[in-house]
Design a protein around this motif. Structure first.
Motif, short mmCIF file in Angstrom:
data_model
loop_
_atom_site.label_atom_id
_atom_site.label_comp_id
_atom_site.label_asym_id
_atom_site.label_seq_id
_atom_site.Cartn_x
_atom_site.Cartn_y
_atom_site.Cartn_z
N LEU A 2 1.28 -1.24 -0.07
CA LEU A 2 0.29 -0.20 -0.04
C LEU A 2 1.04 1.73 0.09
O LEU A 2 0.51 2.93 -0.48
N PRO A 54 -3.72 11.59 -4.39
CA PRO A 54 -5.13 11.32 -4.91
C PRO A 54 -6.07 10.21 -4.01
O PRO A 54 -5.31 9.32 -2.99
N ALA A 88 -4.45 6.40 -2.99
CA ALA A 88 -3.25 6.81 -2.86
C ALA A 88 -2.22 6.06 -1.69
O ALA A 88 -0.89 6.44 -1.50
N LYS A 93 -1.94 8.04 1.89
CA LYS A 93 -1.81 8.20 2.84
C LYS A 93 -2.25 8.40 4.45
O LYS A 93 -0.92 8.41 5.16
N SER A 94 -3.04 8.19 4.31
CA SER A 94 -3.67 6.96 6.27
C SER A 94 -3.00 5.75 6.38
O SER A 94 -2.41 5.92 7.10
N GLU A 136 -6.48 14.93 7.26
CA GLU A 136 -7.44 15.57 7.26
C GLU A 136 -7.87 16.13 8.19
O GLU A 136 -9.02 16.71 7.86
N1 LIG Z 1 -6.15 -3.10 5.47
C1 LIG Z 1 -6.43 -2.89 4.14
N2 LIG Z 1 -6.02 -3.92 3.58
C2 LIG Z 1 -5.90 -4.36 2.05
N3 LIG Z 1 -6.27 -2.46 1.48
C3 LIG Z 1 -6.27 -1.36 1.63
C4 LIG Z 1 -6.14 -1.82 3.42
N4 LIG Z 1 -6.42 -0.56 4.00
C5 LIG Z 1 -5.98 0.65 3.15
N5 LIG Z 1 -6.27 -0.57 1.85
C6 LIG Z 1 -6.35 -0.07 0.36
O1 LIG Z 1 -4.75 0.84 0.44
C7 LIG Z 1 -5.24 1.57 -0.32
C8 LIG Z 1 -4.40 3.34 0.13
O2 LIG Z 1 -5.30 3.52 1.20
P1 LIG Z 1 -5.61 4.77 2.07
O3 LIG Z 1 -6.28 5.08 3.44
O4 LIG Z 1 -4.10 4.86 2.42
O5 LIG Z 1 -5.64 6.13 0.97
P2 LIG Z 1 -5.58 7.39 1.69
O6 LIG Z 1 -4.09 8.22 0.56
O7 LIG Z 1 -5.73 8.21 2.87
O8 LIG Z 1 -6.96 8.18 0.79
P3 LIG Z 1 -8.68 8.70 0.93
O9 LIG Z 1 -7.23 10.51 0.79
O10 LIG Z 1 -8.91 8.21 0.14
O11 LIG Z 1 -8.22 9.00 2.51
C9 LIG Z 1 -6.60 1.43 -0.96
O12 LIG Z 1 -6.57 1.36 -1.98
C10 LIG Z 1 -7.43 1.70 0.58
O13 LIG Z 1 -8.08 0.51 -1.15
#
Ligand SMILES: Nc1ncnc2c1ncn2[C@@H]1O[C@H](COP(=O)(O)OP(=O)(O)OP(=O)(O)O)[C@@H](O)[C@H]1O
Length: 225
Positions: free
Chosen positions: A21, A40, A43, A45-46, A168
């Motif tokens: 990830l 995006p 991506a 970030k979390s 956020e």
């Molecule tokens: N425990 C998990 N198992 C499998 N995939 C995961 C898990 N947690 C997150 N993902 C996937 O990892 C990718 C990154 O997720 P994340 O939440 O880190 O993105 P983000 O950049 O914070 O998005 P947003 O701006 O929508 O909050 C996404 O495709 C999400 O579906």
């Protein structure tokens, strides 16, 4: 105590053997620096933020805060490290709806030794006052989005953290309120010399940071000062 961050060969997965990830070969953040993370949706970030807090079970590599590698800690050690050093502001706040702002902001001290409990309550009240959160016994379930966000910030500050991780923090706030919250967050971080890492889409927030990192598909694309 201000803490720098040094990441080496970090890989975060959602489950054992699952896809990457996040993959960060190297990243250094100075103690007391304020860094924005943009990118995006989806991506990573979390996922990165959770790994920095030692909350991701499936990580490889190093996430070194000062001399301590939180990625290698067992869950109980990582929890103790968070209690001593980390203030987190989660995307969906994770407040206790039935409790008032004071109880929410001081919640992490509920099981702490008496002296620490009192100090945390004191800092929680000070942060709530400074963030102009409505006082009184009203449950936070009746609070507006902006008020809830400020309770979440006060809770993060109540632990006197040297690391502030915010997901956020200004999401869904009107412009004026988000500018104010950004200023409050930066002020609180600078006052303590705390390292601030804030995931955000908010251009005003990103602009106020010392540096902005862009993530796409789990990789750092660029870093702008
Ligand atoms: N425990 C998990 N198992 C499998 N995939 C995961 C898990 N947690 C997150 N993902 C996937 O990892 C990718 C990154 O997720 P994340 O939440 O880190 O993105 P983000 O950049 O914070 O998005 P947003 O701006 O929508 O909050 C996404 O495709 C999400 O579906």
């Amino acid at each position: 105590m201000p803490l720098s961050l040094e990441i080496n060969d970090l890989v975060v997965r959602g489950r054992r053997g699952g896809r990457e990830l996040v993959h960060v070969p190297h990243l250094s953040i100075a103690a007391g620096e304020a860094v924005g993370v943009r990118g995006p949706s989806g991506a990573g970030k979390s996922s990165l933020l959770f790994a920095l807090a030692g909350l991701s079970p499936f990580v490889e590599g190093e996430v070194r805060w000062g001399t301590e590698n939180i990625a290698a800690m067992r869950p109980a050690r990582a929890a103790a490290f968070r209690r001593s050093h980390v203030g987190m502001i989660f995307q969906d706040h994770l407040l206790f709806e039935e409790l008032g702002p004071d109880a929410n902001a001081a919640i992490a001290g509920a099981f702490a030794p008496r002296a620490e409990r009192a100090a945390r309550r004191e800092r929680a009240s000070a942060a709530l006052r400074r963030l102009a959160v409505p006082e009184g016994a009203r449950k936070v379930e009746t609070f507006s989005g902006g008020e809830r966000q400020r309770v979440a910030v006060a809770r993060a500050l109540a632990g006197a953290p040297s690391i502030l991780l915010a997901d956020e923090p200004t999401a869904s706030l009107p412009r004026e309120a988000s500018v104010k919250l950004t200023q409050d967050l930066l002020h609180a971080a600078r006052e303590r010399g705390a390292t601030l890492i804030a995931v955000s889409h908010d251009l005003a927030l990103l602009d106020a940071m010392d540096r902005v990192i862009t993530i796409e598909h789990g990789r750092i694309l660029e870093t702008v000062r």
